[in-house]
Design a protein around this motif. Structure first.
Motif, mmCIF file in Angstrom:
data_model
loop_
_atom_site.group_PDB
_atom_site.id
_atom_site.type_symbol
_atom_site.label_atom_id
_atom_site.label_comp_id
_atom_site.label_asym_id
_atom_site.label_seq_id
_atom_site.Cartn_x
_atom_site.Cartn_y
_atom_site.Cartn_z
ATOM 1 N N PHE A 33 33.292 44.466 35.992
ATOM 2 C CA PHE A 33 32.928 43.833 34.728
ATOM 3 C C PHE A 33 33.700 42.533 34.530
ATOM 4 O O PHE A 33 34.937 42.531 34.577
ATOM 5 C CB PHE A 33 33.230 44.770 33.551
ATOM 6 N N ILE A 34 32.969 41.456 34.285
ATOM 7 C CA ILE A 34 33.589 40.178 33.953
ATOM 8 C C ILE A 34 33.256 39.854 32.494
ATOM 9 O O ILE A 34 32.089 39.837 32.097
ATOM 10 C CB ILE A 34 33.086 39.053 34.866
ATOM 11 N N GLY A 35 34.285 39.617 31.721
ATOM 12 C CA GLY A 35 34.096 39.290 30.321
ATOM 13 C C GLY A 35 34.350 37.824 30.037
ATOM 14 O O GLY A 35 35.238 37.214 30.626
ATOM 15 N N GLN A 36 33.559 37.268 29.135
ATOM 16 C CA GLN A 36 33.797 35.903 28.664
ATOM 17 C C GLN A 36 34.444 35.982 27.281
ATOM 18 O O GLN A 36 33.922 36.653 26.385
ATOM 19 C CB GLN A 36 32.492 35.110 28.563
ATOM 20 N N VAL A 56 36.010 33.781 24.075
ATOM 21 C CA VAL A 56 36.074 32.506 23.375
ATOM 22 C C VAL A 56 37.078 32.669 22.234
ATOM 23 O O VAL A 56 36.886 33.509 21.349
ATOM 24 C CB VAL A 56 34.692 32.079 22.833
ATOM 25 N N ASP A 57 38.140 31.885 22.302
ATOM 26 C CA ASP A 57 39.230 32.007 21.318
ATOM 27 C C ASP A 57 39.702 33.465 21.211
ATOM 28 O O ASP A 57 39.895 34.014 20.120
ATOM 29 C CB ASP A 57 38.786 31.487 19.951
ATOM 30 N N ASN A 58 39.837 34.095 22.396
ATOM 31 C CA ASN A 58 40.345 35.461 22.531
ATOM 32 C C ASN A 58 39.405 36.543 22.020
ATOM 33 O O ASN A 58 39.811 37.700 21.895
ATOM 34 C CB ASN A 58 41.713 35.610 21.852
ATOM 35 N N HIS A 59 38.146 36.188 21.731
ATOM 36 C CA HIS A 59 37.156 37.180 21.306
ATOM 37 C C HIS A 59 36.130 37.368 22.420
ATOM 38 O O HIS A 59 35.573 36.395 22.931
ATOM 39 C CB HIS A 59 36.449 36.735 20.018
ATOM 40 N N LEU A 60 35.881 38.617 22.786
ATOM 41 C CA LEU A 60 34.895 38.912 23.823
ATOM 42 C C LEU A 60 33.503 38.587 23.303
ATOM 43 O O LEU A 60 33.066 39.107 22.280
ATOM 44 C CB LEU A 60 34.984 40.399 24.222
ATOM 45 N N THR A 61 32.792 37.717 24.029
ATOM 46 C CA THR A 61 31.466 37.284 23.574
ATOM 47 C C THR A 61 30.335 37.769 24.470
ATOM 48 O O THR A 61 29.199 37.908 24.014
ATOM 49 C CB THR A 61 31.397 35.753 23.489
ATOM 50 N N ALA A 62 30.610 38.008 25.775
ATOM 51 C CA ALA A 62 29.555 38.441 26.695
ATOM 52 C C ALA A 62 30.190 39.087 27.917
ATOM 53 O O ALA A 62 31.352 38.826 28.244
ATOM 54 C CB ALA A 62 28.673 37.276 27.107
ATOM 55 N N VAL A 63 29.390 39.927 28.590
ATOM 56 C CA VAL A 63 29.861 40.618 29.795
ATOM 57 C C VAL A 63 28.762 40.565 30.855
ATOM 58 O O VAL A 63 27.578 40.768 30.554
ATOM 59 C CB VAL A 63 30.198 42.098 29.509
ATOM 60 N N LEU A 64 29.154 40.274 32.091
ATOM 61 C CA LEU A 64 28.281 40.452 33.241
ATOM 62 C C LEU A 64 28.885 41.558 34.105
ATOM 63 O O LEU A 64 30.032 41.455 34.546
ATOM 64 C CB LEU A 64 28.157 39.167 34.057
ATOM 65 N N ALA A 65 28.122 42.625 34.311
ATOM 66 C CA ALA A 65 28.569 43.744 35.137
ATOM 67 C C ALA A 65 27.782 43.751 36.433
ATOM 68 O O ALA A 65 26.584 43.453 36.451
ATOM 69 C CB ALA A 65 28.365 45.057 34.388
ATOM 70 N N TYR A 66 28.446 44.121 37.513
ATOM 71 C CA TYR A 66 27.864 43.993 38.848
ATOM 72 C C TYR A 66 28.051 45.270 39.649
ATOM 73 O O TYR A 66 29.112 45.899 39.592
ATOM 74 C CB TYR A 66 28.549 42.828 39.569
ATOM 75 N N ILE A 67 27.013 45.658 40.390
ATOM 76 C CA ILE A 67 27.147 46.714 41.387
ATOM 77 C C ILE A 67 26.512 46.227 42.682
ATOM 78 O O ILE A 67 25.582 45.419 42.669
ATOM 79 C CB ILE A 67 26.493 48.052 40.961
ATOM 80 N N ARG A 73 37.769 36.980 32.447
ATOM 81 C CA ARG A 73 38.668 37.912 33.117
ATOM 82 C C ARG A 73 37.993 39.267 33.297
ATOM 83 O O ARG A 73 37.014 39.593 32.621
ATOM 84 C CB ARG A 73 39.985 38.065 32.353
ATOM 85 N N TRP A 74 38.557 40.046 34.239
ATOM 86 C CA TRP A 74 38.052 41.385 34.465
ATOM 87 C C TRP A 74 38.359 42.247 33.241
ATOM 88 O O TRP A 74 39.451 42.173 32.675
ATOM 89 C CB TRP A 74 38.721 42.010 35.698
ATOM 90 N N LEU A 75 37.400 43.063 32.850
ATOM 91 C CA LEU A 75 37.627 43.933 31.701
ATOM 92 C C LEU A 75 38.574 45.065 32.054
ATOM 93 O O LEU A 75 38.499 45.644 33.139
ATOM 94 C CB LEU A 75 36.304 44.527 31.203
ATOM 95 N N PHE A 121 31.753 31.355 37.035
ATOM 96 C CA PHE A 121 32.909 32.222 37.303
ATOM 97 C C PHE A 121 32.475 33.469 38.077
ATOM 98 O O PHE A 121 33.157 33.893 39.027
ATOM 99 C CB PHE A 121 33.575 32.625 35.985
ATOM 100 N N THR A 122 31.345 34.047 37.700
ATOM 101 C CA THR A 122 30.848 35.260 38.355
ATOM 102 C C THR A 122 30.517 34.997 39.813
ATOM 103 O O THR A 122 30.855 35.796 40.695
ATOM 104 C CB THR A 122 29.610 35.792 37.615
ATOM 105 N N ARG A 123 29.851 33.887 40.080
ATOM 106 C CA ARG A 123 29.487 33.550 41.457
ATOM 107 C C ARG A 123 30.740 33.429 42.331
ATOM 108 O O ARG A 123 30.794 33.953 43.445
ATOM 109 C CB ARG A 123 28.694 32.244 41.496
ATOM 110 N N ALA A 124 31.743 32.764 41.807
ATOM 111 C CA ALA A 124 32.988 32.589 42.570
ATOM 112 C C ALA A 124 33.735 33.915 42.715
ATOM 113 O O ALA A 124 34.270 34.219 43.790
ATOM 114 C CB ALA A 124 33.871 31.554 41.881
ATOM 115 N N ALA A 125 33.756 34.717 41.659
ATOM 116 C CA ALA A 125 34.512 35.975 41.682
ATOM 117 C C ALA A 125 33.957 36.943 42.714
ATOM 118 O O ALA A 125 34.721 37.644 43.399
ATOM 119 C CB ALA A 125 34.503 36.612 40.299
#
Length: 264
Positions: A40-43, A45-56, A5-7, A82-86
């Motif tokens: 910012f797209i966050g991943q 896992v079990d409701n814990h943020l594990t990684a982020v891909l940020a894009y400009i 989801r978006w941060l 997910f990022t590619r589709a988003a």
């Protein structure tokens, strides 16, 4: 369960307070100076943020910054899909980022890296006494922006963004009416400064113009923040030598990489 989801602004603010900015200078810039233009797209896992891909999208290529929080719980293929589709990006488009060694290995394990990574040093200014006293460079005026932008782009500065010259001081050295060397900043605020976009016209290289610009830009940056950085390719040893001579020290080694959104 894996969710993407978006941060929220609250989460972004929390990351700003947690991140080691010297180790993750690029991602820090997405959280701060580039925040208005970043997504910012966050991943989770079990409701814990594990990684982020940020894009400009300001650069000529899709520019990303990757931030890993819990490496053992990162599911990179799902995040990439997910990022590619988003962002509606073609899976074969060539993207760019800067990665630490562990993140580089993660991207390589899924066959995402194209070409050869380039070793990249983050250097920090440590010794004020080594700066030069010469102030030969002049600040570039707004009516000269187009000329200087062309100069920088023609010089192959891949990571230059027009917004940088609009919000940061840029300096130039002329021979007659023509610019022969220019330089400026990537980041410029009270928290930190990063010098960048330093380029000398090929027929004027070897005359110390880059050293003069770097010294003068460092002095300007030091008036705003105690923390002044620059980045340089590790293979560019002449430049590394110049920067060390001006009081810079290498603090982090990373890799500039091209990658695709097509999983092997």
């Amino acid at each position: 369960m894996i969710l993407h989801r978006w941060l929220t602004q609250e989460t972004i603010n929390q990351l700003m307070g947690q991140i080691d900015r010297e180790q993750h200078l690029l991602f820090y810039s997405y959280l701060t100076q580039r925040r208005e233009n970043a997504q910012f797209i966050g991943q989770y896992v079990d409701n814990h943020l594990t990684a982020v891909l940020a894009y400009i999208s300001e650069l000529p290529f899709p520019a990303f910054s990757f931030y890993c929080i819990k490496r053992q719980e990162v599911f990179l293929p799902e995040l990439i899909d997910f990022t590619r589709a988003a962002f509606r990006l073609d899976k074969n488009v060539t993207c760019g980022t800067i990665l630490c060694e562990c993140d580089l290995q993660l991207f390589q394990s899924f066959g995402l890296i194209t070409g050869n990574p380039q070793r990249f040093l983050t250097m920090k200014h440590m010794d004020q006494a080594k700066l030069l006293e010469c102030n030969r460079a002049e600040q570039i005026k707004e009516e000269e922006y187009s000329e200087v932008i062309n100069f920088i782009q023609n010089g192959g500065m891949r990571f230059f963004m027009r917004s940088e010259i609009e919000r940061c001081p840029f300096l130039g050295i002329k021979d007659g009416k023509d610019y022969i060397a220019v330089g400026g900043f990537h980041f410029y605020d009270t928290q930190l400064v990063e010098i960048g976009n330093i380029i000398t016209r090929p027929d004027y290289r070897g005359k110390g113009l880059g050293k003069l610009l770097t010294s003068q830009l460092t002095s300007i940056g030091k008036q705003l923040s105690a923390d002044v950085y620059l980045g340089v390719l590790a293979e560019n040893q002449p430049a590394v030598h110049v920067y060390k001579g001006l009081g810079y020290e290498a603090i982090v080694e990373l890799s500039i990489v091209d990658f695709t959104l097509s999983l092997s």
